[in-house]
Write an enzyme that holds these catalytic residues in place. Structure first.
Site, short mmCIF file in Angstrom:
data_model
loop_
_atom_site.label_atom_id
_atom_site.label_comp_id
_atom_site.label_asym_id
_atom_site.label_seq_id
_atom_site.Cartn_x
_atom_site.Cartn_y
_atom_site.Cartn_z
N SER A 256 1.49 3.09 -4.10
CA SER A 256 0.45 2.18 -4.56
C SER A 256 0.90 1.55 -5.87
CB SER A 256 -0.88 2.92 -4.75
OG SER A 256 -0.77 3.89 -5.78
N VAL A 262 0.29 0.98 0.10
CA VAL A 262 1.06 1.02 1.33
C VAL A 262 0.75 2.32 2.06
CG1 VAL A 262 3.35 0.95 2.39
CG2 VAL A 262 2.89 -0.38 0.32
N LYS A 277 0.23 -2.69 4.33
CA LYS A 277 0.20 -2.99 2.90
C LYS A 277 -1.11 -3.72 2.61
CE LYS A 277 2.99 -5.19 -0.74
NZ LYS A 277 4.25 -5.92 -1.01
N ASP A 370 13.10 -10.40 -7.49
CA ASP A 370 12.89 -8.98 -7.81
C ASP A 370 13.78 -8.11 -6.93
OD1 ASP A 370 11.86 -6.84 -9.19
OD2 ASP A 370 10.00 -6.71 -8.04
#
Length: 663
Positions: A256, A262, A277, A370
């Site tokens: 989380s 998730v 999700k 990312d």
């Protein structure tokens, strides 16, 4: 500045410079150096010594050092403005639960409630709002949380209790009746439900509920069933075989964040394993629009990307909102790196797969922004999949995207860290960072400490220094990905993939360290005179004025030492230095003895927590005995490092050995 300190800083030997600054009493400089080296636990300690508890609590939260954060928080008690500023910094860095603690200590209940809600603790948030007299916001907070997590029945209990206390009997009983008989919260729900049914005059229903409550062990005190009393811990236990959105049978919650949870599930319609999700970014006051925008962006990206190295999207559920993703049973690259070293050929294979996924994303106008080990996943066949496009930027890649706070610092390109525009080549830096970690076992230096050129020696251990079969050609390709200037990196993901494929990468794991069981040689020339053997047989680091234990270094010892160093727990023997050229690992020699007394219950609990932390990192101690548990001069217990887990080392044996020690 002290000349020796200045020289260490110029050489980018930041950890040693931090140690020296600390010994010289310049704790503020030590904090800055440790923070620059991304050693946040040590930086937090120095900040506290420098009289900056606000900075210390932020850094301790970053390091995951809860005891140190607690000490820093205690040092700030009564300083409301300082607590509030530190809470804001924590919230900005994603540590919402700690931010809530600080806001609460600063007597700012609404801000604390917002932070706890963001951290996923809606029960605590509602309790604070109710205590502050804002019952409407408390109810809305719980309503929002129940929509996000319909299987967390502790929320129904808190919501039902809140409504009953303020006379909303019908809505309260409806919420409480949704708690199924199999849920652990059923007994508390029945306690409130009996009261609600009684006040509604539904005598038959009240009798049935009372009978069920008695069968479950009788009434629970209403105070225990009230808002927040113990519910947070119970909310973490998902009811067995509960379902999400009517068809997804819950197995367990796997993770989380402030913006999403998730959950591992079985799709009862398609008969396959999936990850659901669920967006969790809103609070009761409508915050979280940016998080929702990122969530919806991920939907659009995954719907557009049909590539064998991208995490597949199975469905989108707007009522959540929630994404249904293919289940990746192979875990993440982060998990893999914690377990074992990778052969260079396998590391490059993973990097090429990530580049292939990025190449397709870039072709469609998507920057990931990312790229990190936690976002690289593997299916049951070991195929690499790139996931978590929530930070992605959609648009024309002839333009650029401003990074803001999106991304993870250790893998973020220099331009993103400085707030400059991100481009295709910013994603390539992330691939270079994870490849560096796969090849060397270490994260690359922080971008603000990255070299101006590729050959100035600022990188501490190059791939060729970590593996016998790698050479300067391999180093140069990886360093090209990590170049400080985007213009010095490959043109795009496909060019980077061609460069990595242009030379042979070995498929063996041949670390450039001594073999297991070898004797550590004499200290290298740079350390000449630094280690001195005392008459009592102990080694003394004459530079730092401390006692040292030198352990022969091999791959297993190094891997295990990284776990001790990463946890930085006060009950674990500190790892001081990896002297690679000398083939030795330096540990702090504890001024301690074997405990001459029984371990207290509180100490036993703390030892169990420490061993559980080690186990969560895949570390089996193997020698939890009197020789490896010692008592320091101040009475604190410490677990000594073990270079290997022994011939019979298992998690169960660790637990049994600990039980014998703690009696």
């Amino acid at each position: 500045m002290n000349p020796e300190l200045a020289e260490l800083v110029r050489a980018e030997r930041l950890l040693e410079a931090g140690e020296l600054a600390s010994r010289l009493g310049d704790h503020d400089t030590a904090r800055k150096l440790y923070e620059r080296a991304c050693s946040f636990g040590l930086a937090a300690r120095e900040a506290l010594l420098a009289g900056d508890p606000a900075g210390s609590v932020v850094l301790a939260a970053e390091a995951g050092d809860a005891p140190l954060a607690e000490r820093a928080l205690e040092a700030m008690r009564g300083a409301a403005s300082e607590l509030s500023r530190a809470a804001q910094r924590l919230e900005q860095r994603g540590h919402a639960a700690w931010a809530g603690r600080l806001y609460e200590a600063a007597q700012q209940p609404k801000e604390a409630a917002r932070a706890f809600d963001k951290a996923g603790d809606a029960v605590k948030a509602a309790a604070l709002l109710e205590a502050a007299g804002d019952v409407v916001s408390a109810a809305r907070t719980l309503e929002s949380a129940m929509r996000r997590a319909p299987e967390k029945y502790a929320l129904n209990v808190a919501y039902g209790g809140l409504l009953l206390r303020f006379g909303k009997l019908e809505h309260a009983t409806k919420a409480l009746q949704k708690v199924p008989a199999r849920a652990p919260e059923r007994r508390e729900a029945l306690t409130w439900l009996v009261r609600g049914l009684h006040e509604l005059g539904l005598t038959q229903a009240e009798a049935e509920a009372s009978h069920e409550l008695a069968a479950l062990g009788g009434p629970v005190p209403l105070a225990a069933a009230g808002a927040g009393a113990g519910a947070t811990d119970r909310a973490e236990a998902i009811a067995v075989r509960s379902r999400l959105f009517g068809r997804y049978e819950v197995v367990r919650e796997v993770g989380s964040s402030p913006s999403a949870r998730v959950v591992e599930c079985n799709d009862t319609v398609r008969g396959e394993h999936v990850a659901v999700k669920i967006f969790a970014g809103y609070d009761a006051r409508g915050a979280g629009r940016d998080a929702l925008a990122r969530f919806e962006r991920e939907v659009r990206v995954l719907a557009a990307l049909d590539h064998p190295n991208v995490l597949p999207l199975r469905d989108y559920l707007p009522e959540g909102p929630a994404l249904v993703l293919a289940w990746m049973s192979g875990g993440t690259l982060d998990d893999m790196l914690r377990k074992e070293p990778l052969a260079p050929a396998r590391a490059v294979e993973i990097a090429i797969a990530v580049l292939s996924a990025l190449g397709e994303a870039h072709r469609l106008g998507v920057l990931h922004r990312d790229v990190k080990p936690a976002n690289v996943l593997f299916d049951d066949a070991g195929v690499t999949r790139l996931g978590d496009f929530g930070a992605a930027h959609l648009g024309d890649l002839s333009a650029t995207a401003t990074a803001g706070l999106i991304g993870t610092l250790a893998y973020m390109s220099p331009e993103q860290r400085e707030g400059r525009p991100a481009t295709v080549r910013s994603d390539l830096y992330g691939v270079g960072a994870i490849l560096w970690e796969m090849l060397t076992g270490e994260r690359p230096p922080a971008p603000d400490a990255a070299p101006r050129t590729q050959r100035d020696g600022a990188f501490r251990t190059r791939p060729s220094g970590a593996h016998r079969d790698l050479d300067v050609r391999h180093d140069e390709i990886v360093l090209r990905l990590l170049a400080e200037s985007p213009n010095d990196r490959p043109e795009d993901a496909f060019a980077a993939r061609r460069e990595l494929s242009s030379i042979v990468w070995p498929s063996t794991i041949e670390r450039a360290t001594l073999k297991k069981g070898s004797i550590a040689p004499a200290p290298r020339e740079a350390d000449a005179g630094r280690l001195r053997a005392r008459p009592d047989g102990l080694l003394e680091d004459t530079w730092a004025g401390r006692l040292v234990e030198a352990v022969p270094l091999d791959d297993v010892t190094l891997t295990r030492a990284r776990v001790f160093a990463r946890l930085e727990h006060p009950l674990l023997q500190p790892v001081l230095r990896v002297a690679r050229e000398a083939g030795a690992l330096w540990l702090a020699h504890p001024d301690a003895r074997a405990p001459q007394r029984r371990v207290t219950p509180s100490e036993a609990d703390e030892l169990r927590r420490v061993v559980a932390l080690l186990h969560s990192e895949g570390f089996v101690h193997g020698y939890l005995d009197e020789a490896h548990l010692c008592e320091l001069a101040d009475g604190t217990l410490m677990v000594r490092f073990s270079p290997n887990q022994g011939p019979t080392g298992t998690f169960d044996n660790d637990r049994m050995a600990l039980a014998r020690l703690t009696g």
